[in-house]
Scaffold this active site. Structure first.
Site, PDB file in Angstrom:
ATOM      1  N   ARG A 114      -3.114 -54.504  93.634  1.00  0.00           N
ATOM      2  CA  ARG A 114      -4.381 -53.245  93.508  1.00  0.00           C
ATOM      3  C   ARG A 114      -3.922 -51.936  93.237  1.00  0.00           C
ATOM      4  NH1 ARG A 114      -9.198 -53.408  98.005  1.00  0.00           N
ATOM      5  NH2 ARG A 114     -10.158 -52.645  96.312  1.00  0.00           N
ATOM      6  N   ASP A 133      -8.093 -43.739  99.807  1.00  0.00           N
ATOM      7  CA  ASP A 133      -7.032 -44.945  98.611  1.00  0.00           C
ATOM      8  C   ASP A 133      -5.587 -43.584  98.132  1.00  0.00           C
ATOM      9  OD1 ASP A 133      -9.030 -46.700  98.837  1.00  0.00           O
ATOM     10  OD2 ASP A 133      -7.846 -47.626  98.473  1.00  0.00           O
ATOM     11  N   LYS A 162     -13.208 -45.207  97.946  1.00  0.00           N
ATOM     12  CA  LYS A 162     -14.406 -45.955  97.708  1.00  0.00           C
ATOM     13  C   LYS A 162     -15.518 -45.768  96.076  1.00  0.00           C
ATOM     14  CE  LYS A 162     -14.726 -49.738  97.997  1.00  0.00           C
ATOM     15  NZ  LYS A 162     -13.970 -50.198  97.442  1.00  0.00           N
TER      16      LYS A 162
HETATM   17  O1  MRU Z   1     -11.984 -52.057  98.067  1.00  0.00           O
HETATM   18  P1  MRU Z   1     -11.316 -51.544  99.450  1.00  0.00           P
HETATM   19  O2  MRU Z   1     -12.130 -52.086 100.674  1.00  0.00           O
HETATM   20  O3  MRU Z   1     -10.168 -51.767  99.826  1.00  0.00           O
HETATM   21  O4  MRU Z   1     -11.522 -50.419  99.723  1.00  0.00           O
HETATM   22  C1  MRU Z   1     -11.789 -49.115 101.079  1.00  0.00           C
HETATM   23  C2  MRU Z   1     -11.716 -47.572 100.855  1.00  0.00           C
HETATM   24  O5  MRU Z   1     -11.729 -46.848 100.428  1.00  0.00           O
HETATM   25  C3  MRU Z   1     -11.095 -47.262 102.105  1.00  0.00           C
HETATM   26  O6  MRU Z   1     -11.903 -46.192 102.074  1.00  0.00           O
HETATM   27  C4  MRU Z   1      -9.657 -46.930 102.185  1.00  0.00           C
HETATM   28  O7  MRU Z   1      -8.670 -47.541 101.433  1.00  0.00           O
HETATM   29  C5  MRU Z   1      -9.077 -46.270 103.541  1.00  0.00           C
HETATM   30  S1  MRU Z   1      -8.991 -47.251 104.360  1.00  0.00           S
HETATM   31  C6  MRU Z   1      -8.397 -46.194 106.179  1.00  0.00           C
END
Ligand code: MRU
Length: 369
Positions: A108, A257, A268
């Site tokens: 990812r 992220d 997200k």
């Molecule tokens: O695609 P995901 O479910 O991994 O996305 C997660 C998010 O966007 C969270 O807000 C981010 O990783 C922060 S988690 C503490």
């Protein structure tokens, strides 16, 4: 009655996303794709299994992905060593560790914690190697453990810093996706202030965006927050504006992220829209994150790679078609929110307010804001 400022949170009641397997040969991972219907734990013993789990979001959330990758690489490497025994060929062994790290790194692209955790493991391995292969492997295991326990501590500090932003008389808090215990090694990032405030007796109401297309808000945030007694109201993503307009949500707290050196935020998909809505309604927009999510190597949000995911995540639900066959789809997993829309960052080193660039550098250089 005044809220008890020293009250902590009931940590043992939170779900654990990733842990060492009890057999010492695997990683134990809660399969988040099955929640909330089923709470099933997986035993991952190969690099391919760990990579598949990250790619398919069995484990997700930036810090949890980093921890899973670190524990996965350390576990698999330790097993390679015990399989190879004394006849291990040092050069092949080192090459294999780096190949495995690359497989995980490629799963990812947006969450910076993934590469950050793998870099730490590879560095620990190289340093340990000076004392021999066994020492290198042991150093990796220790580093993975350190990453997990540091994350747990950082979540607690984020929770304590962020709870101070929540008024004692309580308020409505809107969040997006899942940035809770399921996404970290502790009580979460965006949800941590909510949990700490709740433990202090502050009346909070959480509004959870369902978070199309993979529904992390509905399946995960509503599940974990409900499990520890937070009053949660689930809303469709399109309902956020009216919840703000009606005065039901008084602040937004989201996770991240990756945050660029200038404070632009990758999180997200849908986060950018929420930040614009918060600005339009005059309510604060907070981003909660551990220092491991800042990336000084990305000068602005434009340097952050945004993961594009399979169109079928948008066109199908539970195996049923939601759209005509062949329709063109755009399915970015994340978006970029410009720094000027962020009221403050809630970090393990305290609250960072504008100007962000020098304050982010200061946090990363000196440890606190
Ligand atoms: O695609 P995901 O479910 O991994 O996305 C997660 C998010 O966007 C969270 O807000 C981010 O990783 C922060 S988690 C503490």
């Amino acid at each position: 009655m005044r809220p008890d400022q020293s009250a902590s949170y009931p940590e043992p009641s939170f779900p654990v996303a990733v842990a060492w397997g009890v057999d010492g040969q695997s990683v134990r991972l809660l399969d988040q794709t099955l929640l909330p219907e089923e709470e099933r734990y997986l035993r991952l013993a190969t690099i391919e299994e760990v990579a598949e789990a990250i790619r398919t979001l069995r484990v997700r959330g930036a810090p949890a992905i980093g921890i899973a990758a670190a524990m996965g690489l350390a576990t698999v490497t330790r097993r390679h060593l015990s399989d190879a025994g004394p006849s291990v060929e040092p050069r092949d062994f080192v090459d294999r560790v780096h190949r495995d790290a690359e497989v995980l790194r490629g799963t990812r692209p947006t969450a910076v914690n993934l590469g950050w955790a793998l870099d730490r493991l590879e560095q620990a391995f190289s340093l340990g190697l000076e004392q021999g292969i066994e020492a290198g492997v042991l150093a990796m295991v220790r580093e993975a453990e350190a990453i997990a326990s540091e994350d747990r501590d950082m979540c607690r500090l984020i929770g304590e810093a962020g709870a101070g932003l929540i008024p004692e008389e309580g308020c409505g808090i809107l969040t997006h996706c899942n940035a809770g215990a399921l996404a970290t090694g502790g009580i979460g990032t965006a949800l941590a202030p909510v949990y700490v405030a709740h433990a202090r007796g502050i009346p909070v109401r959480l509004f959870a965006d369902e978070t199309r297309p993979l529904l992390q808000g509905a399946r995960l945030t509503a599940w974990e927050a409900g499990k520890v007694g937070i009053p949660v109201t689930l809303i469709t993503d399109g309902t956020a504006a009216s919840v703000m307009a009606q005065g039901l949500a008084n602040m937004v707290i989201v996770g991240a992220d990756r945050v660029a050196a200038n404070g632009d935020v990758a999180n997200k998909i849908g986060t950018y829209g929420l930040a614009l809505l918060a600005r339009a309604h005059g309510i604060p927009f907070y981003v909660a994150l551990p220092r491991s999510t800042f990336d000084l190597g990305s000068p602005t949000g434009l340097s952050i790679p945004i993961e594009e995911r399979d169109p079928s995540e948008v066109t199908t639900l539970g195996g049923r078609a939601l759209a005509p066959p062949g329709v063109s789809v755009k399915n970015p997993a994340f978006d970029r929110t410009p720094a000027h829309l962020v009221t403050a960052f809630i970090t393990d080193g305290g609250i960072l307010r504008p100007p962000f660039e020098p304050r982010i550098r200061d946090l990363l250089d000196h440890g606190s804001s």
